[in-house]
Design a protein around this motif. Structure first.
Motif, mmCIF file in Angstrom:
data_model
loop_
_atom_site.group_PDB
_atom_site.id
_atom_site.type_symbol
_atom_site.label_atom_id
_atom_site.label_comp_id
_atom_site.label_asym_id
_atom_site.label_seq_id
_atom_site.Cartn_x
_atom_site.Cartn_y
_atom_site.Cartn_z
ATOM 1 N N VAL A 1 38.300 -13.505 71.508
ATOM 2 C CA VAL A 1 38.914 -12.280 70.973
ATOM 3 C C VAL A 1 38.034 -11.081 71.308
ATOM 4 O O VAL A 1 36.846 -11.055 71.014
ATOM 5 C CB VAL A 1 39.079 -12.383 69.428
ATOM 6 C CG1 VAL A 1 39.456 -11.030 68.827
ATOM 7 C CG2 VAL A 1 40.115 -13.453 69.079
ATOM 8 N N ASP A 2 38.630 -10.092 71.986
ATOM 9 C CA ASP A 2 37.825 -8.905 72.300
ATOM 10 C C ASP A 2 38.368 -7.645 71.642
ATOM 11 O O ASP A 2 37.843 -6.562 71.833
ATOM 12 C CB ASP A 2 37.676 -8.724 73.815
ATOM 13 C CG ASP A 2 39.009 -8.529 74.515
ATOM 14 O OD1 ASP A 2 40.041 -8.324 73.818
ATOM 15 O OD2 ASP A 2 39.045 -8.584 75.756
ATOM 16 N N ARG A 3 39.449 -7.789 70.887
ATOM 17 C CA ARG A 3 40.012 -6.654 70.190
ATOM 18 C C ARG A 3 40.823 -7.133 69.005
ATOM 19 O O ARG A 3 41.493 -8.169 69.101
ATOM 20 C CB ARG A 3 40.946 -5.913 71.137
ATOM 21 C CG ARG A 3 40.762 -4.444 71.065
ATOM 22 C CD ARG A 3 41.380 -3.776 72.244
ATOM 23 N NE ARG A 3 42.433 -2.911 71.749
ATOM 24 C CZ ARG A 3 43.685 -2.994 72.127
ATOM 25 N NH1 ARG A 3 44.082 -3.891 73.002
ATOM 26 N NH2 ARG A 3 44.568 -2.171 71.637
ATOM 27 N N ILE A 4 40.758 -6.397 67.930
ATOM 28 C CA ILE A 4 41.550 -6.757 66.749
ATOM 29 C C ILE A 4 42.452 -5.576 66.420
ATOM 30 O O ILE A 4 42.007 -4.432 66.407
ATOM 31 C CB ILE A 4 40.618 -7.075 65.553
ATOM 32 C CG1 ILE A 4 39.789 -8.331 65.861
ATOM 33 C CG2 ILE A 4 41.413 -7.253 64.255
ATOM 34 C CD1 ILE A 4 38.728 -8.644 64.832
ATOM 35 N N ILE A 5 43.717 -5.871 66.165
ATOM 36 C CA ILE A 5 44.621 -4.823 65.673
ATOM 37 C C ILE A 5 45.209 -5.320 64.355
ATOM 38 O O ILE A 5 45.826 -6.387 64.303
ATOM 39 C CB ILE A 5 45.764 -4.526 66.659
ATOM 40 C CG1 ILE A 5 45.206 -4.175 68.044
ATOM 41 C CG2 ILE A 5 46.629 -3.370 66.126
ATOM 42 C CD1 ILE A 5 46.270 -3.900 69.095
ATOM 43 N N ILE A 6 44.956 -4.565 63.316
ATOM 44 C CA ILE A 6 45.514 -4.920 62.011
ATOM 45 C C ILE A 6 46.839 -4.176 61.856
ATOM 46 O O ILE A 6 46.914 -2.966 62.096
ATOM 47 C CB ILE A 6 44.548 -4.525 60.875
ATOM 48 C CG1 ILE A 6 43.228 -5.288 61.011
ATOM 49 C CG2 ILE A 6 45.187 -4.768 59.501
ATOM 50 C CD1 ILE A 6 42.179 -4.950 59.956
ATOM 51 N N VAL A 7 47.881 -4.896 61.478
ATOM 52 C CA VAL A 7 49.178 -4.253 61.233
ATOM 53 C C VAL A 7 49.615 -4.542 59.802
ATOM 54 O O VAL A 7 49.502 -5.674 59.327
ATOM 55 C CB VAL A 7 50.274 -4.718 62.231
ATOM 56 C CG1 VAL A 7 49.969 -4.225 63.636
ATOM 57 C CG2 VAL A 7 50.451 -6.229 62.224
ATOM 58 N N ALA A 8 50.077 -3.533 59.118
ATOM 59 C CA ALA A 8 50.464 -3.688 57.709
ATOM 60 C C ALA A 8 51.132 -2.403 57.251
ATOM 61 O O ALA A 8 51.156 -1.408 57.986
ATOM 62 C CB ALA A 8 49.235 -3.970 56.855
ATOM 63 N N LYS B 1 31.198 -15.862 66.819
ATOM 64 C CA LYS B 1 30.703 -15.010 67.910
ATOM 65 C C LYS B 1 29.177 -14.947 67.936
ATOM 66 O O LYS B 1 28.593 -14.422 68.890
ATOM 67 C CB LYS B 1 31.227 -13.581 67.734
ATOM 68 C CG LYS B 1 32.698 -13.430 68.041
ATOM 69 C CD LYS B 1 32.861 -12.586 69.298
ATOM 70 C CE LYS B 1 34.293 -12.451 69.707
ATOM 71 N NZ LYS B 1 34.443 -11.933 71.071
ATOM 72 N N GLY B 2 28.541 -15.371 66.859
ATOM 73 C CA GLY B 2 27.085 -15.334 66.799
ATOM 74 C C GLY B 2 26.514 -13.949 66.530
ATOM 75 O O GLY B 2 25.343 -13.673 66.813
ATOM 76 N N THR B 3 27.313 -13.046 65.968
ATOM 77 C CA THR B 3 26.774 -11.719 65.642
ATOM 78 C C THR B 3 26.099 -11.704 64.271
ATOM 79 O O THR B 3 25.439 -10.740 63.913
ATOM 80 C CB THR B 3 27.871 -10.633 65.680
ATOM 81 O OG1 THR B 3 28.968 -11.064 64.869
ATOM 82 C CG2 THR B 3 28.359 -10.390 67.096
ATOM 83 N N LYS B 4 26.307 -12.774 63.491
ATOM 84 C CA LYS B 4 25.607 -12.932 62.209
ATOM 85 C C LYS B 4 25.210 -14.396 62.097
ATOM 86 O O LYS B 4 25.927 -15.281 62.545
ATOM 87 C CB LYS B 4 26.532 -12.603 61.022
ATOM 88 C CG LYS B 4 26.795 -11.143 60.827
ATOM 89 C CD LYS B 4 25.920 -10.567 59.712
ATOM 90 C CE LYS B 4 26.038 -9.070 59.602
ATOM 91 N NZ LYS B 4 25.045 -8.312 60.338
ATOM 92 N N TRP C 1 30.226 -6.184 61.222
ATOM 93 C CA TRP C 1 29.709 -7.561 61.241
ATOM 94 C C TRP C 1 29.969 -8.291 62.560
ATOM 95 O O TRP C 1 29.207 -9.151 62.949
ATOM 96 C CB TRP C 1 30.332 -8.376 60.094
ATOM 97 C CG TRP C 1 29.892 -7.922 58.731
ATOM 98 C CD1 TRP C 1 28.737 -7.254 58.414
ATOM 99 C CD2 TRP C 1 30.608 -8.080 57.501
ATOM 100 N NE1 TRP C 1 28.696 -7.001 57.069
ATOM 101 C CE2 TRP C 1 29.824 -7.495 56.481
ATOM 102 C CE3 TRP C 1 31.839 -8.675 57.153
ATOM 103 C CZ2 TRP C 1 30.223 -7.488 55.142
ATOM 104 C CZ3 TRP C 1 32.229 -8.658 55.821
ATOM 105 C CH2 TRP C 1 31.433 -8.068 54.830
ATOM 106 N N THR C 2 31.104 -7.966 63.203
ATOM 107 C CA THR C 2 31.464 -8.756 64.390
ATOM 108 C C THR C 2 31.233 -8.016 65.700
ATOM 109 O O THR C 2 31.220 -8.633 66.753
ATOM 110 C CB THR C 2 32.957 -9.162 64.379
ATOM 111 O OG1 THR C 2 33.746 -7.979 64.610
ATOM 112 C CG2 THR C 2 33.363 -9.804 63.063
ATOM 113 N N ARG C 3 31.126 -6.717 65.648
ATOM 114 C CA ARG C 3 31.054 -5.853 66.835
ATOM 115 C C ARG C 3 32.307 -5.981 67.717
ATOM 116 O O ARG C 3 32.244 -5.689 68.920
ATOM 117 C CB ARG C 3 29.770 -6.112 67.670
ATOM 118 C CG ARG C 3 28.478 -6.092 66.895
ATOM 119 C CD ARG C 3 28.313 -4.906 66.001
ATOM 120 N NE ARG C 3 28.194 -3.628 66.692
ATOM 121 C CZ ARG C 3 28.487 -2.446 66.124
ATOM 122 N NH1 ARG C 3 28.931 -2.387 64.895
ATOM 123 N NH2 ARG C 3 28.344 -1.339 66.805
#
Ligand code: M6R
Length: 368
Positions: free
Chosen positions: A49-56, A179-182, A74-76
């Motif tokens: 996953v390289d992009r997140i789009i929240i829809v609501a 992802k290993g960012t945390k 947290w995830t970058r």
């Protein structure tokens, strides 16, 4: 069935500590690893996953706006939040590495469902955060995280909102782990902070009388503004939405930093303005918010300031001071919104409105 409360909304506000605790329950193990059992996407799919789009829509969209701060931090992974009713009409750029996250309490909101269908047609992966088992949106999604808030009956969403934020945070931490960012320890620390939230929310409930008195005091107002910054900005939007839908008065939420770009022109003698002050931190946002309060007060606003325990800077500029327990910045929305919910419900009841069934509104909006 209202459990001794006059309205379902009041009962649901009071259930928020439980809603948060239940949404967290069983989702993390002692070694800090998260287990989200309704996650039907593999770790390798999530790693892509390289992009997140929240829809609501509505309150759920504001939960998404709060979550964006935590997800990116947290995830970058870049995260956008879009109103579901706008999403598919703008020809959005999405592909298999886009994770579309839908948030819906009911799981039946037509605008959100259409956004989910559109995203899947475009080959994006869709994960839904939902409070209603077996409803349409989760059935049509690749993965689901259920919020365990229990049934929400009042039209105005309250416990659903808190549970949605918590579920988004669990998702963010899961992605950060994959992802290993945390690392495990950091994740456990954040989870431990979230576990303090039910008690912090309980304190806001115990302090509810202050908001009840304030609502009676301000009941003649025809307009009320809400200001916030950072994760407090969506709290301002949510406070205003609650008041619009329940009290039928003009209410607007603004980013405090936008004041000078227009909204300050609205300030006049006696106008009530709620301000959510961020915790003190390295970013100077607390100081900047305090100067916004000074500016509006100098122009006659009646300031209702929500600031954490020990923040003495705000005291000279607050006509009403609402104390918030000290919690990390990203968790502050979960406590700061509670007095705003109580205020709106109380305001509506002082005006003699139906708190559970505001005019012109439906609990789930199943038409576009
Ligand atoms: O069931 P959903 O979470 O999809 O509903 C979305 C909105 O219609 C809903 O949050 C609405 O804004 C509430 N009445 C706000 O209190």
């Amino acid at each position: 069935e209202k459990g001794g409360y006059d309205w379902f909304m009041l009962k649901e506000i009071a259930e928020q500590p439980q809603a948060v605790a239940d949404t967290l329950l069983g989702r993390h193990s002692a070694d800090g690893r998260l287990q989200l059992d309704e996650m039907r996407l593999s770790d390798s799919e999530l790693r892509d996953v390289d992009r997140i789009i929240i829809v609501a829509c509505g309150t759920a969209a504001y939960a998404g706006l709060v979550a964006k701060y935590a997800i990116e931090h947290w995830t970058r992974i870049p995260c956008e939040v879009e109103l579901a009713s706008e999403f598919r009409y703008r020809d959005p750029i999405i592909d298999r590495s886009t994770l579309v996250v839908s948030i819906s309490q009911s799981g039946e909101t037509m605008d959100t469902l259409m956004a989910v269908r559109y995203a899947r047609q475009q080959k994006a992966r869709v994960l839904s955060i939902c409070n209603t088992n077996g409803s349409t949106i989760p059935r049509e999604s690749d993965a689901v995280i259920y919020t365990h808030a229990g049934p929400e009956i009042a039209v105005a969403s309250t416990k659903g909102f808190l549970a949605q934020i918590v579920a988004c945070y669990l998702l963010a931490l899961y992605l950060a782990q994959v992802k290993g960012t945390k690392y495990g320890d950091e994740i456990s620390d954040i989870i431990a902070d979230i576990q303090q939230i039910p008690a912090a929310v309980q304190r806001m409930l115990d302090d509810g009388d202050q908001m009840r008195k304030l609502a009676a005091d301000l009941a003649g107002s025809r307009s009320i503004l809400f200001l916030g910054r950072h994760a407090g900005y969506p709290v301002a939007l949510e406070g205003a939405l609650k008041l619009k839908e329940l009290a039928y008065i003009h209410a607007e939420g603004f980013a405090a930093g936008e004041l000078k770009h227009g909204p300050i022109a609205l300030i006049e003698e006696g106008l009530p303005v709620f301000v959510v002050v961020p915790p003190k931190g390295r970013d100077q946002l607390q100081e900047k918010t305090v100067s916004s309060i000074q500016e509006i007060r100098a122009r006659g606003a009646r300031t209702i300031v929500l600031a954490e325990d020990g923040d003495e800077d705000v005291v000279p500029y607050a006509d009403h001071l609402v104390r918030l327990p000290k919690v990390p910045t990203l968790l502050q929305p979960l406590v700061a919104v509670v007095p705003l919910q109580i205020f709106a419900s109380e305001f509506a009841s002082v005006l003699g409105h139906d708190v559970d069934q505001p005019r012109n509104l439906a609990k789930s909006v199943t038409v576009e």
